[in-house]
Design a protein around this motif. Structure first.
Motif, PDB file in Angstrom:
ATOM      1  N   THR A 105      26.808  56.418  19.017  1.00 32.77           N
ATOM      2  CA  THR A 105      27.008  57.019  17.699  1.00 32.77           C
ATOM      3  C   THR A 105      25.746  56.891  16.852  1.00 32.77           C
ATOM      4  O   THR A 105      24.847  56.118  17.198  1.00 32.77           O
ATOM      5  CB  THR A 105      28.188  56.339  16.990  1.00 32.77           C
ATOM      6  N   PRO A 106      25.645  57.631  15.761  1.00 38.80           N
ATOM      7  CA  PRO A 106      24.447  57.550  14.900  1.00 38.80           C
ATOM      8  C   PRO A 106      24.383  56.234  14.129  1.00 38.80           C
ATOM      9  O   PRO A 106      24.531  56.187  12.916  1.00 38.80           O
ATOM     10  CB  PRO A 106      24.605  58.746  13.960  1.00 38.80           C
ATOM     11  N   LYS A 107      24.196  55.145  14.839  1.00 44.98           N
ATOM     12  CA  LYS A 107      24.038  53.830  14.226  1.00 44.98           C
ATOM     13  C   LYS A 107      23.168  52.992  15.159  1.00 44.98           C
ATOM     14  O   LYS A 107      22.773  53.427  16.234  1.00 44.98           O
ATOM     15  CB  LYS A 107      25.400  53.161  14.014  1.00 44.98           C
ATOM     16  N   GLU A 108      22.854  51.777  14.768  1.00 43.80           N
ATOM     17  CA  GLU A 108      22.031  50.906  15.593  1.00 43.80           C
ATOM     18  C   GLU A 108      22.835  50.393  16.785  1.00 43.80           C
ATOM     19  O   GLU A 108      23.983  49.971  16.645  1.00 43.80           O
ATOM     20  CB  GLU A 108      21.523  49.721  14.767  1.00 43.80           C
ATOM     21  N   HIS A 109      22.213  50.432  17.973  1.00 42.97           N
ATOM     22  CA  HIS A 109      22.801  49.872  19.178  1.00 42.97           C
ATOM     23  C   HIS A 109      21.774  48.944  19.820  1.00 42.97           C
ATOM     24  O   HIS A 109      20.567  49.168  19.728  1.00 42.97           O
ATOM     25  CB  HIS A 109      23.176  50.970  20.179  1.00 42.97           C
ATOM     26  N   GLY A 110      22.247  47.922  20.500  1.00 42.79           N
ATOM     27  CA  GLY A 110      21.347  47.003  21.187  1.00 42.79           C
ATOM     28  C   GLY A 110      20.711  47.646  22.409  1.00 42.79           C
ATOM     29  O   GLY A 110      21.233  48.607  22.985  1.00 42.79           O
ATOM     30  N   THR A 111      19.569  47.078  22.825  1.00 41.85           N
ATOM     31  CA  THR A 111      18.840  47.621  23.971  1.00 41.85           C
ATOM     32  C   THR A 111      19.687  47.620  25.233  1.00 41.85           C
ATOM     33  O   THR A 111      19.716  48.602  25.983  1.00 41.85           O
ATOM     34  CB  THR A 111      17.549  46.819  24.204  1.00 41.85           C
ATOM     35  N   ASP A 112      20.376  46.524  25.509  1.00 36.55           N
ATOM     36  CA  ASP A 112      21.188  46.460  26.726  1.00 36.55           C
ATOM     37  C   ASP A 112      22.274  47.529  26.714  1.00 36.55           C
ATOM     38  O   ASP A 112      22.546  48.165  27.748  1.00 36.55           O
ATOM     39  CB  ASP A 112      21.829  45.070  26.877  1.00 36.55           C
TER      40      ASP A 112
END
Length: 432
Positions: A105-112
């Motif tokens: 979604t248009p939000k921050e996600h972690g690299t993993d």
């Protein structure tokens, strides 16, 4: 009505067209829906004005889910406010394939999380831009070497011996014999050079190196040219010309992608100016130690901080020449007046990206080469075909290897090499 791609919108201003797209995001007010669209060639905005379409179309535009696939029909308009410069005013749309609960979604996600969903993350704007630059570098590579009179030969991926030593090999069985995934196509490229004069290989290579740095991949692609009747200085001229050609090709053909990435084009233009500076390993050690930031002992290989300092010192790619023999592979030609260094060079990229090319003049003396193979702890019998290249019409020859993903990372300004390949293979990652 013509069906076009987004990238061709500039050629159809004020025309009614049809485009197959995916929805990356949307927002709406009471009277207008703004759809962010992509089709694999570019990203742009579609506008649906409630008063200009049926209620059914407007409700569909308001409710369609992220990453649904659509056909949109409408008129192309110039839009000077947007980075792309054009948009489409939609009068009709059709859902081709619905998407529900899209995980990114248009939000921050972690690299993993993003790497676990790499098969979907490729659809995002930044990944799109980086991999389009990768594609341009590949295209320009073939173009450059064709213009320079090289032919491409294909080296095997399964090999029975190691060009760089045995500690970083992936072992497999080959009908009850030992085999390894290739570390390099170089040895086979040398055979090609003796047949065709100037060749290059381009293919996947594998290093079982347990490294987690931002510069390392387990599986990566190498461009490895090899040239007969060529000494090291001539090879360096080819190397810098090739790298400058790649940078210029990206500037010429990836303007849109560089804008997406926020890459400073003026800095890239600096890298097209030749020649690149050269410094010996000896002088590099002295320069590092005189800076007061390092305490390098002669004979050590340089790490990331040292490579970064050297390249930043020159503000351009820099060749570091003639490394100690003890830290380089067996096939490099010994220096004519010193027995402690070999005729080689690494090209270090500025901005903290480090080595992108390693190259050398190749050893031509059969006795020397045999002794060096033995000294490396390798089985000389496995290399008889390679030594044959010196027995039958040996000539001075040189070559180099450019790591594709390192070059992509540097030219795009990405912070990690994993972004420079569609599906990165890392120490802890073989999915998806």
């Amino acid at each position: 009505m013509k069906e076009i791609s987004i990238i061709d919108a500039k050629n159809h201003v004020d025309e009614k067209v049809k485009i197959g797209v995916w929805l990356t995001n949307k927002r709406s007010s009471g009277k207008i829906a703004f759809l962010q669209l992509r089709d694999g060639t570019a990203f742009f905005q579609g506008i649906v004005v409630k008063s200009n379409v049926s209620e059914e179309v407007f409700q569909l535009a308001k409710n369609v889910k992220q990453e649904s696939s659509l056909y949109v029909i409408g008129t192309i308009h110039e839009d000077k406010r947007s980075p792309f410069g054009y948009e489409i005013e939609i009068e009709d749309l059709e859902v081709v394939g619905e998407s529900g609960d899209y995980p990114i979604t248009p939000k921050e996600h972690g690299t993993d999380f993003l790497m676990d969903h790499r098969h979907l993350w490729l659809r995002s704007k930044r990944q799109f831009a980086t991999l389009k630059v990768r594609n341009e570098i590949i295209r320009a590579t073939y173009e450059f070497f064709a213009k320079e009179g090289f032919i491409k030969i294909d080296s095997p991926i399964l090999t029975g011996s190691a060009p760089e030593g045995t500690t970083e090999l992936f072992h497999t069985e080959y009908f009850e014999k030992d085999a390894y995934l290739s570390q390099s196509g170089q040895l086979y490229a040398e055979a090609g050079a003796m047949a065709f004069g100037k060749v290059f290989t381009f293919g996947p290579t594998f290093r079982a190196e347990k490294s987690k740095t931002r510069r390392h991949l387990i599986e990566f692609w190498m461009v490895e040219p090899e040239m007969a009747f060529t000494h090291q200085e001539q090879s360096l001229e080819v190397q810098e010309k090739y790298v400058a050609y790649l940078v210029q090709s990206v500037l010429d053909h990836c303007d849109y992608e560089l804008d997406i990435l926020g890459r400073d084009k003026e800095i890239l233009k600096r890298y097209t100016q030749l020649p690149y500076p050269r410094i010996s390993y000896d002088d590099a050690v002295e320069l590092l130690n005189e800076s007061g930031k390092f305490n390098v002992t002669w004979g050590e290989d340089f790490g990331s901080p040292e490579e970064t300092y050297l390249a930043e010192h020159f503000s351009k790619p820099v060749f570091v020449m003639n490394y100690p023999k003890a830290i380089k592979p067996f096939y490099m030609k010994p220096h004519p007046t010193r027995d402690d260094v070999v005729i080689c060079a690494d090209l270090l990229a500025p901005e903290g990206y480090g080595e992108i090319i390693g190259g050398s003049e190749r050893a031509t003396d059969t006795d020397y080469l045999t002794a060096e193979i033995e000294k490396a702890g390798l089985n000389v019998d496995d290399y008889q075909w390679y030594i044959d290249l010196r027995r039958y019409g040996s000539v001075p020859h040189s070559g180099f290897g450019l790591g594709l993903e390192r070059a992509v990372t540097w030219i795009t300004g990405e912070s990690h090499i994993r972004e420079a390949i569609p599906f990165p293979r890392l120490l802890n990652r073989i999915y998806p």
